[in-house]
Enzyme design. Structure first.
Site, PDB file in Angstrom:
ATOM      1  N   HIS A 102     -14.364  12.598 -19.518  1.00  0.00           N
ATOM      2  CA  HIS A 102     -15.647  13.242 -19.232  1.00  0.00           C
ATOM      3  C   HIS A 102     -15.592  14.743 -19.442  1.00  0.00           C
ATOM      4  O   HIS A 102     -16.605  15.394 -19.634  1.00  0.00           O
ATOM      5  CB  HIS A 102     -16.076  12.976 -17.784  1.00  0.00           C
ATOM      6  CG  HIS A 102     -16.062  11.545 -17.397  1.00  0.00           C
ATOM      7  ND1 HIS A 102     -16.880  10.617 -18.003  1.00  0.00           N
ATOM      8  CD2 HIS A 102     -15.323  10.856 -16.499  1.00  0.00           C
ATOM      9  CE1 HIS A 102     -16.649   9.430 -17.472  1.00  0.00           C
ATOM     10  NE2 HIS A 102     -15.705   9.545 -16.560  1.00  0.00           N
TER      11      HIS A 102
ATOM     12  N   HIS B  39     -13.025  22.867 -14.759  1.00  0.00           N
ATOM     13  CA  HIS B  39     -13.323  22.021 -15.919  1.00  0.00           C
ATOM     14  C   HIS B  39     -14.535  22.598 -16.648  1.00  0.00           C
ATOM     15  O   HIS B  39     -15.150  23.560 -16.170  1.00  0.00           O
ATOM     16  CB  HIS B  39     -13.584  20.584 -15.452  1.00  0.00           C
ATOM     17  CG  HIS B  39     -14.776  20.491 -14.563  1.00  0.00           C
ATOM     18  ND1 HIS B  39     -14.694  20.574 -13.188  1.00  0.00           N
ATOM     19  CD2 HIS B  39     -16.107  20.393 -14.834  1.00  0.00           C
ATOM     20  CE1 HIS B  39     -15.908  20.520 -12.673  1.00  0.00           C
ATOM     21  NE2 HIS B  39     -16.790  20.415 -13.654  1.00  0.00           N
TER      22      HIS B  39
ATOM     23  N   HIS C 203     -18.122  22.100 -19.338  1.00  0.00           N
ATOM     24  CA  HIS C 203     -19.236  21.312 -19.880  1.00  0.00           C
ATOM     25  C   HIS C 203     -19.675  21.986 -21.170  1.00  0.00           C
ATOM     26  O   HIS C 203     -19.778  23.221 -21.219  1.00  0.00           O
ATOM     27  CB  HIS C 203     -20.404  21.281 -18.894  1.00  0.00           C
ATOM     28  CG  HIS C 203     -20.039  20.657 -17.581  1.00  0.00           C
ATOM     29  ND1 HIS C 203     -20.204  19.320 -17.320  1.00  0.00           N
ATOM     30  CD2 HIS C 203     -19.486  21.194 -16.462  1.00  0.00           C
ATOM     31  CE1 HIS C 203     -19.775  19.058 -16.092  1.00  0.00           C
ATOM     32  NE2 HIS C 203     -19.335  20.180 -15.539  1.00  0.00           N
TER      33      HIS C 203
ATOM     34  N   GLU D  71     -24.917  23.460 -18.092  1.00  0.00           N
ATOM     35  CA  GLU D  71     -25.655  22.562 -17.205  1.00  0.00           C
ATOM     36  C   GLU D  71     -26.800  23.335 -16.571  1.00  0.00           C
ATOM     37  O   GLU D  71     -27.954  22.956 -16.688  1.00  0.00           O
ATOM     38  CB  GLU D  71     -24.698  21.976 -16.167  1.00  0.00           C
ATOM     39  CG  GLU D  71     -23.622  21.137 -16.824  1.00  0.00           C
ATOM     40  CD  GLU D  71     -23.153  19.997 -15.975  1.00  0.00           C
ATOM     41  OE1 GLU D  71     -22.558  20.269 -14.922  1.00  0.00           O
ATOM     42  OE2 GLU D  71     -23.385  18.830 -16.359  1.00  0.00           O
TER      43      GLU D  71
ATOM     44  N   HIS E 181     -16.758  25.205 -14.477  1.00  0.00           N
ATOM     45  CA  HIS E 181     -16.888  25.027 -13.026  1.00  0.00           C
ATOM     46  C   HIS E 181     -15.523  25.126 -12.374  1.00  0.00           C
ATOM     47  O   HIS E 181     -14.613  24.366 -12.728  1.00  0.00           O
ATOM     48  CB  HIS E 181     -17.486  23.643 -12.712  1.00  0.00           C
ATOM     49  CG  HIS E 181     -18.912  23.506 -13.130  1.00  0.00           C
ATOM     50  ND1 HIS E 181     -19.501  22.306 -13.406  1.00  0.00           N
ATOM     51  CD2 HIS E 181     -19.864  24.475 -13.301  1.00  0.00           C
ATOM     52  CE1 HIS E 181     -20.776  22.520 -13.733  1.00  0.00           C
ATOM     53  NE2 HIS E 181     -21.011  23.821 -13.690  1.00  0.00           N
TER      54      HIS E 181
ATOM     55  N   THR F 267     -22.514  17.415 -10.472  1.00  0.00           N
ATOM     56  CA  THR F 267     -23.372  17.148 -11.633  1.00  0.00           C
ATOM     57  C   THR F 267     -22.953  15.875 -12.363  1.00  0.00           C
ATOM     58  O   THR F 267     -23.468  15.580 -13.443  1.00  0.00           O
ATOM     59  CB  THR F 267     -23.333  18.326 -12.634  1.00  0.00           C
ATOM     60  OG1 THR F 267     -22.011  18.410 -13.180  1.00  0.00           O
ATOM     61  CG2 THR F 267     -23.695  19.634 -11.973  1.00  0.00           C
ATOM     62  N   THR F 268     -22.001  15.175 -11.783  1.00  0.00           N
ATOM     63  CA  THR F 268     -21.561  13.890 -12.347  1.00  0.00           C
ATOM     64  C   THR F 268     -21.615  12.850 -11.231  1.00  0.00           C
ATOM     65  O   THR F 268     -21.537  13.217 -10.048  1.00  0.00           O
ATOM     66  CB  THR F 268     -20.100  13.987 -12.845  1.00  0.00           C
ATOM     67  OG1 THR F 268     -19.273  14.433 -11.775  1.00  0.00           O
ATOM     68  CG2 THR F 268     -19.974  14.942 -14.011  1.00  0.00           C
TER      69      THR F 268
HETATM   70  O1  1SD Z   1     -17.835  17.016 -13.063  1.00  0.00           O
HETATM   71  C1  1SD Z   1     -17.159  17.327 -11.880  1.00  0.00           C
HETATM   72  C2  1SD Z   1     -16.236  16.193 -11.546  1.00  0.00           C
HETATM   73  O2  1SD Z   1     -15.273  16.084 -12.539  1.00  0.00           O
HETATM   74  C3  1SD Z   1     -15.571  16.424 -10.287  1.00  0.00           C
HETATM   75  O3  1SD Z   1     -14.790  17.572 -10.418  1.00  0.00           O
HETATM   76  C4  1SD Z   1     -16.610  16.637  -9.264  1.00  0.00           C
HETATM   77  C5  1SD Z   1     -16.016  16.931  -7.901  1.00  0.00           C
HETATM   78  O4  1SD Z   1     -14.912  17.705  -7.930  1.00  0.00           O
HETATM   79  O5  1SD Z   1     -17.432  17.744  -9.632  1.00  0.00           O
HETATM   80  C6  1SD Z   1     -18.118  17.580 -10.786  1.00  0.00           C
HETATM   81  S1  1SD Z   1     -19.061  19.049 -11.023  1.00  0.00           S
HETATM   82  O6  1SD Z   1     -20.230  18.988 -10.173  1.00  0.00           O
HETATM   83  O7  1SD Z   1     -18.217  20.189 -10.746  1.00  0.00           O
HETATM   84  N1  1SD Z   1     -19.553  19.097 -12.497  1.00  0.00           N
HETATM   85 ZN    ZN Z   2     -18.794  20.488 -13.669  1.00  0.00          ZN
END
Ligand code: 1SD
Ligand code: ZN
Length: 262
Positions: A64, A94, A96, A106, A119, A204-205
């Site tokens: 992802h 990570h 996007h 996002e 993020h 957001t996932t």
């Molecule tokens: O997409 C991440 C997901 O990988 C996970 O890290 C989650 C909780 O830690 O967060 C989402 S996000 O809202 O940071 N995109």
């Molecule tokens: Zn994220």
């Protein structure tokens, strides 16, 4: 938890709510931040600790996104600003991105998309672990960084970009070749760090839990077209190219976005 999702077709964002009910909640992320519709505030200083110590870091393609973690626990901490005196512990960061340089972020600012968003996810220290933190509305604090395209590569991100070809398929972590200074990925300039938007939202996932205090910096960083393009060569679990992995914006509903004025 939240593994069986994608960004297209039957598994795409408009279907997430069928399996993950929180995804149709009223405090979802991302959002479009409209600068004419924010409340200006002056919060106590936002503080990051530990980001200038080099740490052994690992990156992995989870199908992802590309996720970076640090070997030692509590490598970096966040406090102040909307978090007041609560301390949040760094868990992972990570990215996007989109299919081209005109999409990928996002959050939008005045309906404008950016080609990438990073993020940095922190969990509240009191909750001891990220998993426990996910059960609480103030469980996570997420720093969001937006990128613009620049003609030159950003050397601060080269350590990550260079290992992307080694993690093209989903699987094992790869160590970065050199210890990483997290501070180099975060705002390089401590002055601009106090200029940000903040609001309460969700992951957001899937499972889209409404547990995050979002902090979106106004200042943008820069990456070259080639650096951005390297992310689009990563592959999903099914072996397709992970050309885009951003969720469309969600309704603001009754929320107020704060703008901290430095
Ligand atoms: O997409 C991440 C997901 O990988 C996970 O890290 C989650 C909780 O830690 O967060 C989402 S996000 O809202 O940071 N995109
Ligand atoms: Zn994220």
């Amino acid at each position: 938890l939240g593994e069986d999702f994608g960004y297209d077709g039957n598994h795409g964002p408009s279907h997430w709510g069928e399996e993950y009910h929180a995804c149709i909640g009223k405090h979802q992320s991302p959002i479009n931040i409209e600068e004419h519709n924010v409340k200006n505030v002056s919060l106590p200083p936002l503080k990051l600790f530990g980001i200038d110590n080099p740490s052994l870091s690992f990156v992995a393609n989870n199908g992802h996104t590309v996720m970076l973690k640090i070997n030692e626990s509590k490598a970096a901490m966040l406090s102040g600003g909307p978090l007041e005196n609560d301390v949040y512990v760094f868990e992972q960061l990570h990215f996007h991105w989109g299919e081209n340089d005109y999409e990928g972020s996002e959050d939008l600012i005045n309906n404008h998309s950016f080609p990438m968003e990073m993020h940095a996810v922190f969990y509240k220290e009191d909750y001891k672990s990220i998993n426990e933190a996910l059960n609480h509305p103030d469980g996570l604090a997420i720093l969001a960084y937006l990128y613009e395209v620049s003609p030159n590569p950003n050397p601060m991100y080269e350590p990550i970009v260079q290992v992307l070809p080694e993690i093209e398929t989903v699987g094992n972590e790869k160590a970065l070749r050199e210890p990483l200074l997290l501070g180099r990925l975060f705002v390089p300039d401590t002055a601009t760090m106090q200029d940000y938007f903040t609001y309460n939202g969700s992951l957001t996932t899937p499972p889209c839990l409404e547990v995050a205090i979002w902090i979106d910096f106004k200042d943008h960083q820069r990456l070259s077209h080639e650096q951005l393009a390297a992310f689009r060569d990563l592959r999903t679990q099914e072996g397709n190219k992970l050309t885009h992995n951003f969720r469309p914006v969600q309704p603001l509903e009754d929320r107020i976005v704060l703008h901290n004025i430095p």
